[in-house]
Each structure stands twice: as structure tokens, then as C-alpha cells.
Design a protein around this motif. Sequence first.
Motif, PDB file in Angstrom:
ATOM      1  N   UNK A 275       0.840  -1.004   0.024  1.00 40.36           N
ATOM      2  CA  UNK A 275       0.072   0.039   0.086  1.00 40.36           C
ATOM      3  C   UNK A 275       0.916   1.232   0.197  1.00 40.36           C
ATOM      4  N   UNK A 276       0.190   2.202  -0.340  1.00 40.01           N
ATOM      5  CA  UNK A 276       0.987   3.644  -0.434  1.00 40.01           C
ATOM      6  C   UNK A 276       0.155   4.528   0.288  1.00 40.01           C
ATOM      7  N   UNK A 277       1.103   5.574   0.852  1.00 38.91           N
ATOM      8  CA  UNK A 277       0.431   6.764   1.741  1.00 38.91           C
ATOM      9  C   UNK A 277       0.806   7.823   1.366  1.00 38.91           C
ATOM     10  N   UNK A 286       5.630   3.965   0.894  1.00 39.93           N
ATOM     11  CA  UNK A 286       5.416   2.511   0.624  1.00 39.93           C
ATOM     12  C   UNK A 286       5.126   1.545   1.665  1.00 39.93           C
ATOM     13  N   UNK A 287       4.432   0.711   1.767  1.00 39.76           N
ATOM     14  CA  UNK A 287       4.434  -0.269   2.893  1.00 39.76           C
ATOM     15  C   UNK A 287       3.878  -1.711   2.576  1.00 39.76           C
ATOM     16  N   UNK A 295       8.297   1.292   6.818  1.00 45.76           N
ATOM     17  CA  UNK A 295       8.161   1.684   5.398  1.00 45.76           C
ATOM     18  C   UNK A 295       9.159   0.975   4.322  1.00 45.76           C
ATOM     19  N   UNK A 296       8.652   0.543   3.190  1.00 44.60           N
ATOM     20  CA  UNK A 296       9.464  -0.085   2.277  1.00 44.60           C
ATOM     21  C   UNK A 296      10.466   1.102   1.638  1.00 44.60           C
ATOM     22  N   UNK A 333       7.109   1.880  -9.803  1.00 43.12           N
ATOM     23  CA  UNK A 333       7.365   1.385  -8.557  1.00 43.12           C
ATOM     24  C   UNK A 333       8.377   0.459  -8.428  1.00 43.12           C
ATOM     25  N   UNK A 334       9.109  -0.038  -9.445  1.00 45.61           N
ATOM     26  CA  UNK A 334      10.347  -0.982  -9.108  1.00 45.61           C
ATOM     27  C   UNK A 334      11.461   0.239  -8.726  1.00 45.61           C
TER      28      UNK A 334
END
Length: 530
Positions: A275-277, A286-287, A295-296, A333-334
Amino acid sequence: MGRRRKWEKYRSLGCAPFWRRDPGYPAISLASSLLRRPLSATPVAAASFSECWAAGSRVRLLQAVDTEHTVDSVEWCPLEGCRHLLACGTYQLRKPEDQPADPESKSGLDVDEPQIRLGRLYLYSFNEDSSPCPLVEVQRRDTSAILDMKWCHIAVAGHALLGVADASGSIELLRLVRSENSYTLQPFSRFALGKQCLALSLDWSTGKAGRFPRCFPVSRASDQPLKIISSDSSGQLHLLQAYQAGPGMQAVGTWQAHHFEAWAAAFDYWQTEVVYSGGDDGLLKGWDTRTPGTSVFTSRRHSMGVCSIQSSPHCENILATGSYDEHVLLWDTRSMKQPLADMPMQGGVWRLKWHPFHCHLLLAACMHGGFTIFNCQKAIEENQEAFPVTPSYTLPSSLVYGADWSWLYFRRLPQTHPSFCLGSSPGSDPGAKTADAVYTLKVAAQSPAPCFERLADADGEGGTKHQSGGKLKTPLQPFAEDKNGSQLQASGIKICDCDHYLEAANFDISLLATCSFYDHVLHLWKWESS
């Protein structure tokens, strides 16, 4: 810019007290997005219609509906057979002086009583045969103030579900129930995120496109979890699981994501564990929900609060984000170090919506900058800059907070083929097979929603009048009608609801809806690309 310096800027604009008194009120974005502009700058003028044609497209206003309260959210139903339905949510702040005076109070005003955030949920039905007002109100439901809404892209327990994030700090699910002559949204389940917080956003985990022509499945294996991600005004994210067999939601995880308001939360539709916030701290995060709390990635690429996020339902690894800094960023997103494209807007970007069928079109609601449609094909496929299909379309004294594409599509009907379209009737197609159900639109037998009809003055300038004859504050300048007099379609063109003939659809014509905050108007548009 530090938080204290930001407050000084807000004070200079006369907006700081409003922000502090009601941090969840969407209108604060006007002040936030103005920070990047010199105070002496003149407002950006609305794009002329000739410019829209020069850009290869045009936007035509079909209807303007008075929502009475300030309005910030519009969502077309994506489920086949229900795509003519449009939900609209409002957010009205009632100040203490607006409330009835307490006779026992000497001043007649209880200064300690908090402000009340009122909301109203409208359900409209689109009827192409009811021109010049194709949107007909079929239900209104008073609620707490609404900050976000999303339809689930699959049927749950046999019904379409609408998720609502409201100012009471709750996520409410409403199920769509069809009666003989109409539709209504009825309570299904509710989950309180926490005390003294506002639910600011939500997203379903069901948004990934399937194989063409059916873009979204209408069923789902019962053993697959149906999840919702939500964000609140305290900066937290909430992962919920909804039961597909019946009502009820369960908390899967809650964690602190941002220092200030978490304006947006969204799933990666291709990897629903991710998920993103976006928050008012200017951070995009990113999570991985399997290890919440860490967070990622964290991106500081936006210079102000991140308030809109949507994963592409068509292209894996593509993410769009928008901010008060008046920029839309496209990401792979990569690799989240640098965006694929940076698209400047004319206002803070409150919502982003990918086109349901055209995989490269992106709709942005840009507050005082109106709305803009972008073609992102070159940005996605060739790493080049995206370009606007149409210039920003603005109306005076309006703040566009909500925008959404309709799932209805236009199709030229072969005379020898059965139709699955709005306005069809069983008697109109004697060659149709009995197994091929023909969709017939039914609307409530009640007064239509308030509607503004567009009347052209002798000098060619647009004038807009309410049905009751009252003059609308905002003048509108629509395109001329089609030669055959129809606002919606030409001869032989039908607006279709089901996917049976989706491969033959004309995606150069689309319907979309927007809503503007301060003038409390819902707009229905027809967009055409040449």
C-alpha cells in the motif's frame, strides 16, 4: 519550508485559523496550493474552447446540479448493470453561530460546543433519454461529513458496495439495493477507526484490470480476502478486512505512517500486500502490510502535502501521485528514486483517476485549477513527458475536489445486432436471444434533481439558470449542440452499460463527473477526443 514558517504563510493569506480549527476540512488545500504562487499573481484564466479543439479534444457541459452543501467526492459505480449510478458526497462545516441559540445561555451561544461536520450522500441515476437533465436524483442520505468514497469492484453478498470515509472517524459500507422502480444505498457495516480523528481516505484491494474486454471481474473466490486501506487525520493507516459472506469488518493492522494528516492511502492493485500513503508532511511512503510499521520506501520528491494516489489498473508498476505543490508525478514502482514524469498543474491535485478502459488517460482534479486530462502513454512506454489532452478547464469561484470517469461507453450500433445499452427495451430488438438480457433503465418516480439548463444569450455568451429561474453565480459557456440537437449522442450511437460489445466501443468519447466545493455544484461532462 518548516512547519512554523508555513503557518506564517498561512496567516498572511488569512487561512491559518481555519486550518487549525478544522484540520480535516478539505478547503485548506486552497491556501496550501497558493503558497507556491506570488501573492500578486493574477488567477489563471480558464482555457478557451478553441484551445481545447487545438489540443485535439473538447469538453462539453451536459448538466450542473446544485448539491446544496459543499461537495468534494463523486464516484461512478463500476459494476456491470449499475454503471448508470453516480454517488456524490458532501462536506458542510456548521459553525456554532449557525446553530439554534440555547435559551439558558446568556450570550445565546455555547462557545465550547465544537463545530459540526455535516454530510449528505446523493445517489443519481443517469438516463440518456431525460435530456437536458440526464442525472436524476434517486436518493439522498444525511450523514457525517464525507471525505472520500470508493465502490468495490466486485459484488459482495450479491450486492454492489460503496465504502465511505467520514468525519466521525469511521469507514461505512453501504450496499446497493434495487427495488422495482429505483435503487437505494442501505447500511451494511461500519468500523470506527479511532476516537477524535477523521477518516480521510479509503481504497479497496479489488482494483486491478482483468483481461480485455472484461476489465473487472464480477465475482471472486470466497476464500480470497477482501481488504480496505484507510487513512486518518492523526496520520495513521488502517488495514481492514471485509467479510464477503455478510456484514462486518475486522482490523488487520494499524500503524503510524505520517506526522500530520495522512491525506491518501491506496493499494498497489498488482501486489495487494503493498500500500502507499501520502501525508501533510510532504512524504510519499510505501508499505508491506505483512510487516506494517516499517516503510519500504520514503520519497520526498513532492515539496508539499501528498493528497492523491492511484495505482494504474492497466499497467503493472505504474503509480500516479498528486500534491498541494501543483504537480502530478508518474512513478515506476520498481525504482522510486525519480519519477517517470513530472506534470505541472494549475492547482493542488486532490484526486487522480485512471480511465476505466483507455489505459493511458489520467484525470486530475486540481482544486482552483479545475480539471485536466493527461495522456501518459509516452511517459509510460518511452520515458518521455506526458502531455495534456485538454488544457485545464476551470470555472470561476470553484474548487474542483472530486472527479471520476463514467464506466458507461459509447458504441455505434449495428442494425442487425442486439443491444445491451441504456434506453433499450425488449420490444426494440425482436432478434435478441432470450438468454441475452437487455438492460432497461428505471428511475424513481419522483421530482428530478435540481438542474441547471444552459441557455445561450444573443451575443453568444453562456447564461445559466436554475429550473426555478434563479440565475447561477457562475456563467457557463457550453459548446454548441450536435447538429441533430442531441447533447449526448448522434444517430446510431448508444451508451452501453455491459461489456458484451466493449471491443467495439468508441473510447474517444467519455462521460465524466466533477464537483466543485464552494459553489456546491456537481458537473456532468462529455469529453471527446478527435
